[in-house]
Motif scaffolding. Sequence first.
Motif, PDB file in Angstrom:
ATOM      1  N   GLY A  75      -5.919 -19.779  47.110  1.00 53.11           N
ATOM      2  CA  GLY A  75      -5.858 -21.232  47.250  1.00 53.11           C
ATOM      3  C   GLY A  75      -4.580 -21.694  47.925  1.00 53.11           C
ATOM      4  O   GLY A  75      -4.593 -22.583  48.791  1.00 53.11           O
ATOM      5  N   THR A  76      -3.472 -21.079  47.569  1.00 54.30           N
ATOM      6  CA  THR A  76      -2.189 -21.431  48.170  1.00 54.30           C
ATOM      7  C   THR A  76      -2.176 -21.097  49.655  1.00 54.30           C
ATOM      8  O   THR A  76      -1.796 -21.926  50.486  1.00 54.30           O
ATOM      9  N   PHE A  77      -2.597 -19.890  49.999  1.00 50.57           N
ATOM     10  CA  PHE A  77      -2.561 -19.484  51.408  1.00 50.57           C
ATOM     11  C   PHE A  77      -3.556 -20.271  52.259  1.00 50.57           C
ATOM     12  O   PHE A  77      -3.249 -20.632  53.397  1.00 50.57           O
ATOM     13  N   VAL A  78      -4.725 -20.545  51.717  1.00 58.07           N
ATOM     14  CA  VAL A  78      -5.694 -21.359  52.459  1.00 58.07           C
ATOM     15  C   VAL A  78      -5.120 -22.760  52.681  1.00 58.07           C
ATOM     16  O   VAL A  78      -5.180 -23.295  53.786  1.00 58.07           O
ATOM     17  N   GLY A  84      -0.712 -26.079  58.056  1.00 62.43           N
ATOM     18  CA  GLY A  84      -0.074 -25.647  59.291  1.00 62.43           C
ATOM     19  C   GLY A  84      -0.911 -25.974  60.511  1.00 62.43           C
ATOM     20  O   GLY A  84      -0.402 -26.423  61.542  1.00 62.43           O
ATOM     21  N   ALA A  85      -2.210 -25.756  60.413  1.00 58.63           N
ATOM     22  CA  ALA A  85      -3.098 -26.073  61.526  1.00 58.63           C
ATOM     23  C   ALA A  85      -3.184 -27.580  61.742  1.00 58.63           C
ATOM     24  O   ALA A  85      -3.164 -28.056  62.886  1.00 58.63           O
ATOM     25  N   ALA A  86      -3.246 -28.345  60.662  1.00 58.88           N
ATOM     26  CA  ALA A  86      -3.391 -29.797  60.783  1.00 58.88           C
ATOM     27  C   ALA A  86      -2.187 -30.442  61.456  1.00 58.88           C
ATOM     28  O   ALA A  86      -2.337 -31.389  62.227  1.00 58.88           O
ATOM     29  N   ILE A  87      -0.994 -29.932  61.177  1.00 58.97           N
ATOM     30  CA  ILE A  87       0.193 -30.543  61.781  1.00 58.97           C
ATOM     31  C   ILE A  87       0.762 -29.683  62.911  1.00 58.97           C
ATOM     32  O   ILE A  87       1.898 -29.840  63.324  1.00 58.97           O
ATOM     33  N   ARG A  88      -0.083 -28.773  63.395  1.00 58.61           N
ATOM     34  CA  ARG A  88       0.207 -27.974  64.591  1.00 58.61           C
ATOM     35  C   ARG A  88       1.485 -27.144  64.467  1.00 58.61           C
ATOM     36  O   ARG A  88       2.264 -27.035  65.398  1.00 58.61           O
ATOM     37  N   LEU A  89       1.707 -26.569  63.290  1.00 56.61           N
ATOM     38  CA  LEU A  89       2.858 -25.697  63.104  1.00 56.61           C
ATOM     39  C   LEU A  89       2.601 -24.297  63.630  1.00 56.61           C
ATOM     40  O   LEU A  89       3.505 -23.487  63.724  1.00 56.61           O
ATOM     41  N   TYR A  97      -8.634 -25.542  68.981  1.00 51.34           N
ATOM     42  CA  TYR A  97      -7.687 -26.365  68.241  1.00 51.34           C
ATOM     43  C   TYR A  97      -6.408 -26.595  69.037  1.00 51.34           C
ATOM     44  O   TYR A  97      -5.797 -27.650  68.956  1.00 51.34           O
ATOM     45  N   ALA A  98      -5.988 -25.616  69.796  1.00 52.02           N
ATOM     46  CA  ALA A  98      -4.731 -25.705  70.543  1.00 52.02           C
ATOM     47  C   ALA A  98      -4.758 -26.821  71.572  1.00 52.02           C
ATOM     48  O   ALA A  98      -3.739 -27.429  71.851  1.00 52.02           O
ATOM     49  N   VAL A 100      -5.759 -29.733  71.360  1.00 55.89           N
ATOM     50  CA  VAL A 100      -5.491 -31.041  70.778  1.00 55.89           C
ATOM     51  C   VAL A 100      -4.044 -31.429  71.021  1.00 55.89           C
ATOM     52  O   VAL A 100      -3.716 -32.577  71.188  1.00 55.89           O
ATOM     53  N   GLY A 101      -3.151 -30.459  71.065  1.00 55.95           N
ATOM     54  CA  GLY A 101      -1.724 -30.725  71.299  1.00 55.95           C
ATOM     55  C   GLY A 101      -0.971 -30.865  70.001  1.00 55.95           C
ATOM     56  O   GLY A 101      -1.530 -30.840  68.914  1.00 55.95           O
ATOM     57  N   ARG A 102       0.313 -31.004  70.132  1.00 53.16           N
ATOM     58  CA  ARG A 102       1.185 -31.109  68.966  1.00 53.16           C
ATOM     59  C   ARG A 102       1.214 -32.551  68.465  1.00 53.16           C
ATOM     60  O   ARG A 102       1.096 -33.502  69.232  1.00 53.16           O
ATOM     61  N   LEU A 103       1.420 -32.670  67.181  1.00 50.09           N
ATOM     62  CA  LEU A 103       1.603 -34.001  66.599  1.00 50.09           C
ATOM     63  C   LEU A 103       2.991 -34.504  66.933  1.00 50.09           C
ATOM     64  O   LEU A 103       3.943 -33.739  67.007  1.00 50.09           O
ATOM     65  N   THR A 104       3.110 -35.766  67.130  1.00 54.00           N
ATOM     66  CA  THR A 104       4.433 -36.377  67.273  1.00 54.00           C
ATOM     67  C   THR A 104       4.562 -37.428  66.200  1.00 54.00           C
ATOM     68  O   THR A 104       3.613 -38.163  65.909  1.00 54.00           O
ATOM     69  N   PHE A 105       5.707 -37.473  65.613  1.00 52.79           N
ATOM     70  CA  PHE A 105       5.960 -38.420  64.543  1.00 52.79           C
ATOM     71  C   PHE A 105       6.892 -39.507  65.034  1.00 52.79           C
ATOM     72  O   PHE A 105       7.810 -39.235  65.815  1.00 52.79           O
ATOM     73  N   LYS A 106       6.680 -40.721  64.578  1.00 53.33           N
ATOM     74  CA  LYS A 106       7.565 -41.818  64.971  1.00 53.33           C
ATOM     75  C   LYS A 106       8.979 -41.472  64.535  1.00 53.33           C
ATOM     76  O   LYS A 106       9.193 -40.982  63.432  1.00 53.33           O
ATOM     77  N   GLY A 107       9.915 -41.732  65.415  1.00 55.53           N
ATOM     78  CA  GLY A 107      11.317 -41.472  65.110  1.00 55.53           C
ATOM     79  C   GLY A 107      11.753 -40.040  65.389  1.00 55.53           C
ATOM     80  O   GLY A 107      12.886 -39.688  65.152  1.00 55.53           O
TER      81      GLY A 107
END
Length: 108
Positions: A75-78, A84-89, A97-98, A100-107
Amino acid sequence: MSLRLDPEEIDEETVCHLDSMPVDSLEGLNDAERAAVRFGELLATDHHQIDDEMFVELAEHYSAAEITELALKVGTFVGFGRLGAAIRLIDDLPEQYAKVGRLTFKGS
């Protein structure tokens, strides 16, 4: 490759293809390991299919404490993998999936 795997018993190529091979076709795994892989696969992909029979199979090879530890680790690893996949780490995401590009955060 996992440090716990003996390369004389199971090779790295097999480990890297576990997700695309039917569990029963995996060479180098004993019955206990096959049960653990089946459980992990179901927990990761279709947890509603985990039934009493799955736990009976696990109990043939593992204690209640070991089954609990297995469930918590899977459960932890999943969860970490999905995060990691959701925030493109993860740099080496599958192509679908790739793109889609990297997420960018405001600031940032």
